[in-house]
Design a protein around this motif. Structure first.
Motif, PDB file in Angstrom:
ATOM      1  N   CYS A   5       0.854  -1.186   0.000  1.00  0.00           N
ATOM      2  CA  CYS A   5       0.000   0.000   0.000  1.00  0.00           C
ATOM      3  C   CYS A   5       0.891   1.238   0.000  1.00  0.00           C
ATOM      4  N   ALA A  30       0.202  -5.809  -0.376  1.00  0.00           N
ATOM      5  CA  ALA A  30      -0.838  -5.601  -1.374  1.00  0.00           C
ATOM      6  C   ALA A  30      -0.837  -6.723  -2.401  1.00  0.00           C
ATOM      7  N   ARG A  43      -5.352  -7.683  -8.781  1.00  0.00           N
ATOM      8  CA  ARG A  43      -6.399  -8.465  -9.432  1.00  0.00           C
ATOM      9  C   ARG A  43      -6.624  -7.910 -10.831  1.00  0.00           C
ATOM     10  N   CYS A 103      -7.334  -3.869 -10.402  1.00  0.00           N
ATOM     11  CA  CYS A 103      -7.202  -3.080  -9.178  1.00  0.00           C
ATOM     12  C   CYS A 103      -6.236  -3.754  -8.226  1.00  0.00           C
ATOM     13  N   SER A 133      -5.498  -4.532  -3.950  1.00  0.00           N
ATOM     14  CA  SER A 133      -6.077  -4.564  -2.610  1.00  0.00           C
ATOM     15  C   SER A 133      -4.924  -4.770  -1.640  1.00  0.00           C
ATOM     16  N   HIS A 177      -4.363  -3.565   5.110  1.00  0.00           N
ATOM     17  CA  HIS A 177      -3.973  -2.245   5.595  1.00  0.00           C
ATOM     18  C   HIS A 177      -3.566  -2.280   7.067  1.00  0.00           C
ATOM     19  N   LYS A 208      -8.044   2.125   2.946  1.00  0.00           N
ATOM     20  CA  LYS A 208      -8.968   1.021   3.176  1.00  0.00           C
ATOM     21  C   LYS A 208     -10.404   1.420   2.870  1.00  0.00           C
ATOM     22  N   SER A 230     -16.804  -2.089  -2.547  1.00  0.00           N
ATOM     23  CA  SER A 230     -16.512  -3.492  -2.805  1.00  0.00           C
ATOM     24  C   SER A 230     -17.819  -4.212  -3.088  1.00  0.00           C
ATOM     25  N   THR A 246     -16.575   0.610   2.395  1.00  0.00           N
ATOM     26  CA  THR A 246     -15.996  -0.685   2.064  1.00  0.00           C
ATOM     27  C   THR A 246     -16.995  -1.828   2.221  1.00  0.00           C
TER      28      THR A 246
END
Length: 271
Positions: A35, A42, A45, A55, A57, A60, A67, A72, A117
């Motif tokens: 991150c 991290a 995808r 992206c 992810s 965190h 975050k 999502s 999120t």
């Protein structure tokens, strides 16, 4: 997340550019992703057939702001079968947005929507052919944030604006380094002061300023009350427009559309 730091080469990538890397390179680099803010581990995808773009992810650490950076949606397929949809991996389109109002119209609300999120429900199962292709939107805010993170310096992304397509890196111009005075594009950097409500001053090497018309100025200062914040540390700003040169040699961009500017509110501190 839109961006991630690769510690093996100390490079910040945006997800679209990372997706275009050769597979062997990508396979190695993805082991070293972090991150950009909290340095939590991290992952990447790739674009999927359910219209999700590539992206990152991350796991965190602490109160990392990343975050909460995107919505999502559950990966569990829904019951309704629809055509596969794949996001264009090489281009985005500019989404013009008013970031300075809480009005309820669709265009305006996009500037103030709360992106949480919490997982949403996926009602569709993307299984049918033929495949449909889409181009994902990108706002001025996202362009500015990724620029400040260093994720667009060598981007291969193209961007559609008013049905025309451009290389993003060719029209994304840091006003501290600008040397083209009449090219329409995204100009970004730090505002250091404002004057008479209609001038935003950059104090850049080019001495560029932004001239707001009265309507735009009223909208901005109703959202960021004039003289009730601080420009002292520099406030990140991006504007879409064409620089002009006044009779006294001053370089300025005249702004008459509120959707052509984004000012980082979190850097404009209330007193």
């Amino acid at each position: 997340m839109d961006t991630a730091l690769c510690t093996s080469n100390n490079t910040t990538y945006n997800a679209f550019d990372f997706n275009l890397l050769p597979e062997p390179n990508k396979s190695f680099l993805r082991q070293h992703l972090k991150c950009v803010e909290c340095k939590g581990k991290a992952s990447f995808r790739k674009a999927s057939t359910d219209n999700k773009p590539p992206c990152f992810s991350a796991k965190h650490i602490g109160n990392c702001s990343k975050k909460n950076s995107s919505k999502s949606v559950s990966n569990k397929p829904g019951n309704t079968q629809v055509s596969k949809i794949i996001a264009n991996p090489q281009a985005v389109k500019l989404l013009k947005t008013n970031f300075f109002t809480t009005a309820s119209s669709n265009t305006q609300a996009q500037g103030t929507i709360n992106l949480g999120t919490k997982k949403g429900h996926n009602r569709n199962s993307y299984t049918l052919d033929p495949v449909k292709n889409t181009t994902k939107p990108k706002t001025l805010r996202k362009i500015l944030n990724q620029h400040l993170e260093g994720a667009l310096s060598n981007t291969g992304l193209k961007i559609y604006i008013n049905n025309n397509i451009f290389q993003l890196k060719e029209i994304l111009i840091d006003w501290d380094k600008m040397n083209i005075h009449n090219r329409t594009g995204f100009y970004c950097g730090y505002i250091r002061s404002s004057n008479k409500r209609i001038w935003l001053n950059t104090n850049s090497n080019s001495n560029l300023s932004i001239l707001l018309d009265d309507v735009v100025a009223d909208i901005i200062w109703n959202s960021l009350p004039y003289k009730s914040g601080s420009w002292n540390n520099g406030v990140p700003v991006i504007v879409y427009g064409t620089p002009q040169v006044s009779s006294n040699g001053k370089i300025f961009i005249k702004l008459s559309d509120i959707e052509d500017i984004y000012i980082s509110k979190k850097h404009y501190k209330n007193i």
